[in-house]
Design an enzyme around this catalytic site. Structure first.
Site, mmCIF file in Angstrom:
data_model
loop_
_atom_site.group_PDB
_atom_site.id
_atom_site.type_symbol
_atom_site.label_atom_id
_atom_site.label_comp_id
_atom_site.label_asym_id
_atom_site.label_seq_id
_atom_site.Cartn_x
_atom_site.Cartn_y
_atom_site.Cartn_z
ATOM 1 N N ASP A 83 52.287 32.872 6.785
ATOM 2 C CA ASP A 83 51.648 31.718 7.436
ATOM 3 C C ASP A 83 50.843 32.109 8.674
ATOM 4 O O ASP A 83 50.311 31.250 9.367
ATOM 5 C CB ASP A 83 52.709 30.672 7.811
ATOM 6 C CG ASP A 83 53.693 31.220 8.826
ATOM 7 O OD1 ASP A 83 53.581 32.412 9.194
ATOM 8 O OD2 ASP A 83 54.580 30.461 9.262
ATOM 9 N N GLY A 84 50.761 33.406 8.964
ATOM 10 C CA GLY A 84 49.947 33.859 10.094
ATOM 11 C C GLY A 84 50.754 34.170 11.344
ATOM 12 O O GLY A 84 50.242 34.779 12.282
ATOM 13 N N HIS A 135 40.192 39.270 38.947
ATOM 14 C CA HIS A 135 39.129 38.335 39.308
ATOM 15 C C HIS A 135 39.251 37.875 40.770
ATOM 16 O O HIS A 135 38.288 37.944 41.508
ATOM 17 C CB HIS A 135 39.060 37.126 38.366
ATOM 18 C CG HIS A 135 37.945 36.216 38.736
ATOM 19 N ND1 HIS A 135 36.641 36.621 38.749
ATOM 20 C CD2 HIS A 135 37.928 34.935 39.162
ATOM 21 C CE1 HIS A 135 35.869 35.643 39.159
ATOM 22 N NE2 HIS A 135 36.620 34.615 39.415
ATOM 23 N N ASP A 140 27.458 37.939 43.928
ATOM 24 C CA ASP A 140 27.855 36.620 44.430
ATOM 25 C C ASP A 140 28.804 36.786 45.608
ATOM 26 O O ASP A 140 29.240 37.901 45.923
ATOM 27 C CB ASP A 140 28.463 35.731 43.320
ATOM 28 C CG ASP A 140 29.649 36.396 42.648
ATOM 29 O OD1 ASP A 140 30.349 37.182 43.303
ATOM 30 O OD2 ASP A 140 29.884 36.125 41.452
ATOM 31 N N LYS A 198 24.380 32.893 44.636
ATOM 32 C CA LYS A 198 24.313 32.498 43.225
ATOM 33 C C LYS A 198 24.678 31.036 43.061
ATOM 34 O O LYS A 198 25.588 30.541 43.710
ATOM 35 C CB LYS A 198 25.300 33.376 42.444
ATOM 36 C CG LYS A 198 25.593 32.934 41.031
ATOM 37 C CD LYS A 198 26.533 33.906 40.320
ATOM 38 C CE LYS A 198 27.942 33.381 40.207
ATOM 39 N NZ LYS A 198 28.835 34.224 39.408
ATOM 40 N N ASP A 227 30.416 44.286 40.007
ATOM 41 C CA ASP A 227 31.058 43.010 39.675
ATOM 42 C C ASP A 227 32.395 43.316 39.001
ATOM 43 O O ASP A 227 32.618 44.423 38.523
ATOM 44 C CB ASP A 227 30.161 42.196 38.737
ATOM 45 C CG ASP A 227 30.344 40.697 38.943
ATOM 46 O OD1 ASP A 227 31.368 40.300 39.547
ATOM 47 O OD2 ASP A 227 29.488 39.914 38.505
#
Ligand code: R5P
Length: 317
Positions: free
Chosen positions: A40-41, A133, A172, A195, A221
């Site tokens: 079923d995955g 981040h 940014d 930005k 970045d």
């Protein structure tokens, strides 16, 4: 290298190449695990090594397909916890969902916190991550987080190029701190782009504060996703008279229109790391250089295992 049977390193399926390179750095065979699927995955993971009382690490980037890799990580953690590992570290070279880290409008989630909670609940005792981040995402975990920066690997590469007339450009405001650390490592001047983000995939560079005329540029970045941010910033820098434009980013997601945009942008070189494997389309593109973070990760794992300082990794000797 040095290690004993007490340390085990397992690889999820998202970034096997990087996990193997880390094992090589540590002189360890990869931990035995089978990842299978039910009809079923649903996924089934079986750990094939004895991990009782061992210090276990699982390497898994939650990159595309993000939800699938995330769930696989959770199952891995659960599996190790139920197999009585003494300590489990989730090694997450790329942490997907990190960018939704605040409610900037009504009725939206904070997925960075949600995912941090699920990783902890699944069984992680610690997290080792690269460029989350925003550094404050570390605080979303109620367990210790060792936060590494791709800048360590990328800045060494650019230093070896001995670029003259150098200006480091932050595309940014959010990336300003990292850009100033590049200046500390490489010298040169600092510039910043103002930005405006129009949507998830559209960003416009409105102004550059700092001098780029006649200068060679390294733009740094944490992530290239749709490449809207860096392409727009590169175009503006070129219009303002920049000479060569080099891009250094930790995570090469290359989603949506990224590759088309990069082809058209006035960029001389793009360098990313292997926190995420390059997509086949990005590989075909041929112009993207990939540096490995395997030694940095391997060294951090060794130090965590030995209860040694990880911060010292960032001091250039
Ligand atoms: C923004 O805060 C980040 O540091 C990156 O600049 C951004 O997420 C990159 O996204 P895109 O490539 O889609 O512009």
């Amino acid at each position: 290298m040095f290690l004993n049977d007490n340390l085990k390193l397992f690889s999820g399926s998202s970034n096997v190449g990087l996990a193997m390179a880390v094992c090589k750095y540590l002189g360890l065979p990869p931990g035995g695990a089978k990842i299978e699927r039910f009809a079923d995955g649903e996924k089934l993971i079986r750990i094939e090594d004895d991990v009782r009382g061992r210090d276990c690490f699982v390497v898994q980037s939650t990159c595309k397909p993000v939800d699938e890799h995330l769930v696989e990580l959770l199952i891995f953690l659960d599996c190790l916890r139920r197999a009585s590992a003494s300590r489990i570290t989730a090694v997450i070279p790329y942490f997907g969902y990190a960018r939704q880290d605040r409610k900037d409008e009504g009725r939206v989630p904070i997925t960075a916190k949600l995912v941090a909670n699920t990783i902890t609940t699944a069984g992680a005792d610690r997290v080792l991550a690269i460029d989350l981040h925003a550094a404050q995402v570390q605080g979303f975990f109620d367990i210790p987080v060792d936060h590494l920066c791709g800048e360590l690997v990328l800045s060494r590469y650019f230093k070896d190029k001995k670029i003259s007339n150098l200006t480091i450009v932050s595309p940014d405001v959010g990336n300003m701190k990292i850009a100033s650390r590049y200046v500390e490592r490489l010298g040169g001047e600092l510039a910043i782009v103002h930005k405006k983000r129009l949507s998830g995939s559209e960003a416009i560079a409105q102004e550059i504060i700092g001098d780029v005329k006649g200068r060679n540029i390294v733009m740094c970045d944490d992530i290239i996703a749709t490449a809207g941010t860096i392409c727009s910033a590169a175009k503006l820098a070129k219009e303002r008279g920049a000479e060569k434009i080099y891009i250094g980013a930790t995570h090469g997601v290359f989603a949506g229109q990224a590759l088309e945009r990069l082809k058209e942008a006035p960029i001389d070189e793009i360098v990313v790391t292997d926190t995420i494997p390059l997509t086949p389309e990005a590989q075909k593109c041929g112009d993207i250089k990939v540096l490995t973070v395997s030694s940095m990760l391997g060294e951090a794992i060794k130090r965590i295992h030995r209860n040694e300082s990880v911060s010292n990794l960032f001091i250039e000797h």
